[in-house]
Design a protein around this motif. Sequence first.
Motif, mmCIF file in Angstrom:
data_model
loop_
_atom_site.group_PDB
_atom_site.id
_atom_site.type_symbol
_atom_site.label_atom_id
_atom_site.label_comp_id
_atom_site.label_asym_id
_atom_site.label_seq_id
_atom_site.Cartn_x
_atom_site.Cartn_y
_atom_site.Cartn_z
ATOM 1 N N ARG A 26 -5.830 -2.421 7.889
ATOM 2 C CA ARG A 26 -6.175 -1.859 6.532
ATOM 3 C C ARG A 26 -7.526 -1.564 6.350
ATOM 4 N N THR A 27 -7.844 -0.770 5.414
ATOM 5 C CA THR A 27 -9.387 -0.441 5.158
ATOM 6 C C THR A 27 -9.697 -1.408 4.043
ATOM 7 N N THR A 61 0.761 -1.085 -0.182
ATOM 8 C CA THR A 61 -0.048 -0.128 0.064
ATOM 9 C C THR A 61 0.857 1.271 -0.249
ATOM 10 N N TYR A 63 -7.467 10.423 -0.751
ATOM 11 C CA TYR A 63 -7.273 11.168 0.584
ATOM 12 C C TYR A 63 -7.886 12.471 0.522
ATOM 13 N N LYS A 118 -11.093 -0.431 1.324
ATOM 14 C CA LYS A 118 -11.132 0.136 -0.227
ATOM 15 C C LYS A 118 -10.094 1.015 0.174
ATOM 16 N N ASP A 119 -9.249 1.421 -0.849
ATOM 17 C CA ASP A 119 -8.038 2.569 -0.733
ATOM 18 C C ASP A 119 -8.590 3.750 -1.434
#
Length: 121
Positions: A39-40, A15, A46, A42-43
């Motif tokens: 970790r989420t 990531t 930001y 979905k990325d």
Amino acid sequence: MDTAEGPLGELAAGTPFLTALTHEFPEPSAISADHDLRRTAKDTAYRRVIHVDRLLTVAGIPVWLLTVVGGLAALVTGAVAFAPYRGRSRRRAGWAATPPVPPVPPVPHPLPPTAPPGPNG
């Protein structure tokens, strides 16, 4: 992130981003557990959000203070301005409500006047 080494590299493996997290605890006794970083699903992109709380002022004086002081000044001014009218209306109402005092008739003397004793006694 450019590094893939050490604990930070392990945390960000695969990531290219890292979330910064800051907290302030005024009462350390209120902390009930450690932060859990993971970790989420979905990325997502930001987006920085900054909340700024500012006190609304006029000429350096807080608006809430101007409102409170202005309201109190208006109440005091109104009370002072209407005080003479209120006193005058009370006197008028007092005069109208009080009946005149009736005159008091003279009280007759309880004993009749006596005559001086005559020759027989």
